[in-house]
Design a protein around this motif. Structure first.
Motif, mmCIF file in Angstrom:
data_model
loop_
_atom_site.group_PDB
_atom_site.id
_atom_site.type_symbol
_atom_site.label_atom_id
_atom_site.label_comp_id
_atom_site.label_asym_id
_atom_site.label_seq_id
_atom_site.Cartn_x
_atom_site.Cartn_y
_atom_site.Cartn_z
ATOM 1 N N SER A 172 1.300 -2.464 1.382
ATOM 2 C CA SER A 172 1.252 -3.075 2.715
ATOM 3 C C SER A 172 2.358 -2.535 3.617
ATOM 4 C CB SER A 172 1.377 -4.593 2.607
ATOM 5 O OG SER A 172 0.288 -5.126 1.900
ATOM 6 N N SER A 173 3.538 -2.368 3.059
ATOM 7 C CA SER A 173 4.663 -1.875 3.856
ATOM 8 C C SER A 173 4.438 -0.441 4.326
ATOM 9 C CB SER A 173 5.960 -1.969 3.054
ATOM 10 O OG SER A 173 6.269 -3.311 2.770
ATOM 11 N N VAL A 174 4.028 0.420 3.416
ATOM 12 C CA VAL A 174 3.780 1.811 3.798
ATOM 13 C C VAL A 174 2.558 1.881 4.722
ATOM 14 C CG1 VAL A 174 3.263 4.147 2.989
ATOM 15 C CG2 VAL A 174 4.874 2.715 1.719
ATOM 16 N N GLY A 175 1.552 1.053 4.459
ATOM 17 C CA GLY A 175 0.379 1.015 5.332
ATOM 18 C C GLY A 175 0.726 0.587 6.746
ATOM 19 N N MET A 176 1.583 -0.400 6.878
ATOM 20 C CA MET A 176 2.009 -0.847 8.199
ATOM 21 C C MET A 176 2.839 0.226 8.883
ATOM 22 S SD MET A 176 1.784 -3.014 10.576
ATOM 23 C CE MET A 176 0.976 -4.356 9.756
ATOM 24 N N ALA A 177 3.706 0.880 8.125
ATOM 25 C CA ALA A 177 4.496 1.972 8.700
ATOM 26 C C ALA A 177 3.577 3.073 9.224
ATOM 27 C CB ALA A 177 5.464 2.529 7.663
ATOM 28 N N ALA A 178 2.544 3.403 8.462
ATOM 29 C CA ALA A 178 1.595 4.432 8.888
ATOM 30 C C ALA A 178 0.802 3.983 10.111
ATOM 31 C CB ALA A 178 0.653 4.786 7.740
ATOM 32 N N ALA A 179 0.441 2.712 10.156
ATOM 33 C CA ALA A 179 -0.294 2.199 11.318
ATOM 34 C C ALA A 179 0.569 2.269 12.573
ATOM 35 C CB ALA A 179 -0.748 0.761 11.059
ATOM 36 N N ILE A 180 1.823 1.905 12.454
ATOM 37 C CA ILE A 180 2.735 1.992 13.598
ATOM 38 C C ILE A 180 2.930 3.445 14.004
ATOM 39 C CG2 ILE A 180 5.131 1.629 14.328
ATOM 40 C CD1 ILE A 180 5.047 -0.926 12.495
ATOM 41 N N ALA A 181 3.149 4.299 13.032
ATOM 42 C CA ALA A 181 3.351 5.722 13.320
ATOM 43 C C ALA A 181 2.128 6.334 13.997
ATOM 44 C CB ALA A 181 3.677 6.484 12.041
ATOM 45 N N SER A 182 0.946 5.870 13.639
ATOM 46 C CA SER A 182 -0.267 6.442 14.238
ATOM 47 C C SER A 182 -0.322 6.206 15.745
ATOM 48 C CB SER A 182 -1.524 5.880 13.569
ATOM 49 O OG SER A 182 -1.735 4.530 13.948
ATOM 50 N N GLN A 183 0.401 5.193 16.219
ATOM 51 C CA GLN A 183 0.418 4.898 17.649
ATOM 52 C C GLN A 183 1.526 5.637 18.389
ATOM 53 O OE1 GLN A 183 -2.057 2.952 19.038
ATOM 54 N NE2 GLN A 183 -2.827 3.192 16.958
#
Length: 112
Positions: free
Chosen positions: A48-59
């Motif tokens: 979840s943490s890495v997934g959220m980091a990736a979601a934020i980075a995608s923006q």
């Protein structure tokens, strides 16, 4: 992140993490505390943490999001979790998310 399956997996993990009992909200949580959690709880938190980091980075930094996707997801997740847990053992006095961010930035570059 390129694949819909990866996005769906990340969103699903985040949703599960939101309804899972939140041991991480305890005041003063450290990586040392995190290391005594059971493996499924650790894996969920890390995913979840890495997934959220990736979601934020995608923006904000699509190249960083792509790096995170390539580095962590797919068949590499278990290997990367082990690497992150090794760092948690070395930096047990820090909050788990601080250690995760350090490992992620070391692998793919800074967010800021």
């Amino acid at each position: 992140m390129n694949s819909i399956a990866t996005w769906c997996g990340a969103i699903g993990a985040i949703a599960l993490n939101m309804i899972y009992p939140q041991e991480s909200v305890a005041e003063g949580l450290t990586a040392k505390d995190f290391l005594v959690w059971d493996e499924p709880s650790q894996n969920s938190f890390l995913f979840s943490s890495v997934g959220m980091a990736a979601a934020i980075a995608s923006q904000t930094k699509p190249e960083l999001a792509q790096c995170l996707n390539d580095w962590y997801f797919g068949d590499k997740t278990n290997t990367r979790n082990g690497e992150i847990l090794d760092f948690m053992g070395q930096y047990g006095g820090y909050h788990p998310t601080t250690v995760i961010l350090a490992v992620v930035e070391n692998a793919c570059g800074e967010f800021g």
